[in-house]
Design a protein around this motif. Structure first.
Motif, PDB file in Angstrom:
ATOM      1  N   TYR A 121       0.829  -1.205   0.000  1.00  0.00           N
ATOM      2  CA  TYR A 121       0.000   0.000   0.000  1.00  0.00           C
ATOM      3  C   TYR A 121       0.865   1.257   0.000  1.00  0.00           C
ATOM      4  O   TYR A 121       2.001   1.256   0.484  1.00  0.00           O
ATOM      5  CB  TYR A 121      -0.893   0.025   1.243  1.00  0.00           C
ATOM      6  N   THR A 122       0.288   2.348  -0.474  1.00  0.00           N
ATOM      7  CA  THR A 122       0.987   3.627  -0.455  1.00  0.00           C
ATOM      8  C   THR A 122       0.966   4.215   0.956  1.00  0.00           C
ATOM      9  O   THR A 122       0.080   3.903   1.764  1.00  0.00           O
ATOM     10  CB  THR A 122       0.326   4.630  -1.412  1.00  0.00           C
ATOM     11  N   TRP A 181      -2.401   5.862   1.880  1.00  0.00           N
ATOM     12  CA  TRP A 181      -3.482   4.927   2.200  1.00  0.00           C
ATOM     13  C   TRP A 181      -3.288   4.341   3.589  1.00  0.00           C
ATOM     14  O   TRP A 181      -4.232   4.241   4.376  1.00  0.00           O
ATOM     15  CB  TRP A 181      -3.534   3.822   1.149  1.00  0.00           C
ATOM     16  N   LEU A 182      -2.050   3.985   3.918  1.00  0.00           N
ATOM     17  CA  LEU A 182      -1.778   3.419   5.242  1.00  0.00           C
ATOM     18  C   LEU A 182      -2.074   4.422   6.346  1.00  0.00           C
ATOM     19  O   LEU A 182      -2.521   4.047   7.436  1.00  0.00           O
ATOM     20  CB  LEU A 182      -0.320   2.962   5.325  1.00  0.00           C
ATOM     21  N   HIS A 221      -5.866   4.218   6.795  1.00  0.00           N
ATOM     22  CA  HIS A 221      -6.469   2.890   6.923  1.00  0.00           C
ATOM     23  C   HIS A 221      -5.624   2.063   7.905  1.00  0.00           C
ATOM     24  O   HIS A 221      -4.658   1.413   7.508  1.00  0.00           O
ATOM     25  CB  HIS A 221      -6.544   2.186   5.564  1.00  0.00           C
ATOM     26  N   TYR A 259      -5.234  -5.578   8.118  1.00  0.00           N
ATOM     27  CA  TYR A 259      -4.730  -5.812   6.774  1.00  0.00           C
ATOM     28  C   TYR A 259      -4.812  -7.302   6.493  1.00  0.00           C
ATOM     29  O   TYR A 259      -4.143  -8.109   7.131  1.00  0.00           O
ATOM     30  CB  TYR A 259      -3.291  -5.312   6.659  1.00  0.00           C
ATOM     31  N   ALA A 262      -0.270   2.777  -8.022  1.00  0.00           N
ATOM     32  CA  ALA A 262      -0.714   1.638  -7.222  1.00  0.00           C
ATOM     33  C   ALA A 262       0.439   0.693  -6.950  1.00  0.00           C
ATOM     34  O   ALA A 262       1.339   0.516  -7.782  1.00  0.00           O
ATOM     35  CB  ALA A 262      -1.836   0.897  -7.936  1.00  0.00           C
ATOM     36  N   TYR A 317      -3.191  -3.262  -5.372  1.00  0.00           N
ATOM     37  CA  TYR A 317      -3.969  -2.292  -6.156  1.00  0.00           C
ATOM     38  C   TYR A 317      -5.464  -2.585  -6.069  1.00  0.00           C
ATOM     39  O   TYR A 317      -6.296  -1.675  -6.088  1.00  0.00           O
ATOM     40  CB  TYR A 317      -3.524  -2.328  -7.624  1.00  0.00           C
ATOM     41  N   GLU A 325      -7.274  -3.549  -3.731  1.00  0.00           N
ATOM     42  CA  GLU A 325      -7.917  -3.056  -2.511  1.00  0.00           C
ATOM     43  C   GLU A 325      -7.824  -1.541  -2.415  1.00  0.00           C
ATOM     44  O   GLU A 325      -8.845  -0.859  -2.290  1.00  0.00           O
ATOM     45  CB  GLU A 325      -7.279  -3.702  -1.281  1.00  0.00           C
ATOM     46  N   GLU A 326      -6.619  -0.994  -2.496  1.00  0.00           N
ATOM     47  CA  GLU A 326      -6.458   0.447  -2.358  1.00  0.00           C
ATOM     48  C   GLU A 326      -7.120   1.204  -3.508  1.00  0.00           C
ATOM     49  O   GLU A 326      -7.712   2.270  -3.292  1.00  0.00           O
ATOM     50  CB  GLU A 326      -4.971   0.805  -2.291  1.00  0.00           C
TER      51      GLU A 326
END
Length: 272
Positions: free
Chosen positions: A154-155, A158-159, A162, A166, A236, A240, A242-243
């Motif tokens: 994940y980026t 995003w982390l 979120h 996971y 991504a 990808y 999910e995010e």
């Protein structure tokens, strides 16, 4: 929870959700069906979804034998047989994309359309992750290795928004033996020579910043499978699906509905 029994007597857990034409969703290495938790619903407006727990994960048996992507594909066939499903669309991500390739190669009559996400043909032709990535994942500090894996999935943005849980970091119920066998199955995958024989309409998806399974594998697959299309989602990483779910799921559904539309796919970087 429902189980199918394979010809060698192994019980494979599977989950059927939704209504409509069946879409098989195949998770990544050392993961159960939980990989798809929270996003499989994106497909249920048009499709039913079938997930499985691979051998050694979730509620499936671990027979204590070596694993392979070909064997995982045979397990999917056992599930389809148990459900009475003759043909299904198949969407595999990461190692699940390798299993999906085996399905299309060895069981072509059962695969109606194929979506390969963040995956590789394997073998000497596949593009391997860099040594720096390997070292970060092998860090002897479990917390550091987990942070490295999260950063590959994940980026940072995003982390930051979120906090988890996971579900793509591996099945915590797996034994060390099963985890090792999943790694070996993925590493030994090689269907390069058979890819030109895939007849199912194929879409290849990949994150543009994927270092865990390098993005360069996408054009390799698309160039090897006749008529395949590839779409690279900029920014991504490995997860990808999910995010970037609001991009990825519609791409998959549009592809499945249109069966390789004549017009270019509408989002991001489209490669023919």
């Amino acid at each position: 929870m429902t189980h199918a029994t394979t010809p060698d007597g192994v019980r494979i857990a599977y989950q059927l959700r939704g209504d409509g034409d069946p879409l098989v969703l195949l998770a990544g290495q050392a993961n159960s069906h939980r990989w798809w938790d929270g996003i499989r619903e994106d497909f249920h407006a048009a499709r039913s979804t079938i997930t499985i727990d691979y051998r050694g994960t979730g509620a499936s048996d671990d027979p204590g034998t070596p694993f392979s992507t070909e064997e995982f594909a045979r397990d999917v066939i056992a599930v389809l047989d148990d459900l009475g499903v003759d043909r299904a669309d198949v969407y595999g991500t990461s190692m699940g994309g390798r299993v999906a390739q085996c399905l299309a190669v060895h069981h072509p009559r059962r695969v109606r359309s194929l979506v390969l996400g963040c995956t590789s043909p394997g073998g000497r032709h596949g593009v391997e992750r860099g040594n720096d990535v390997r070292r970060s994942l092998a860090d002897p500090d479990p917390a550091a290795a987990r942070r490295a894996l999260l950063g590959l999935m994940y980026t940072p943005d995003w982390l930051a928004t979120h906090p988890g849980p996971y579900r793509t970091l591996g099945d915590p119920t797996m034994s060390a033996r099963a985890r090792r066998q999943h790694l070996l199955a993925s590493d030994r995958h090689d269907v390069w020579d058979a890819l030109p024989g895939i007849a199912a309409p194929t879409l290849v998806l990949h994150g543009g910043d994927d270092l865990l399974n390098p993005t360069a594998n996408a054009p390799l697959l698309a160039g090897r499978i006749p008529g395949a299309r590839s779409v690279i989602i900029p920014g991504a990483r490995h997860a990808y699906f999910e995010e970037f779910r609001t991009v990825a799921a519609p791409l998959v559904l549009d592809f499945l509905a249109a069966r390789l539309p004549a017009a270019p796919l509408p989002l991001w970087h489209d490669q023919q």
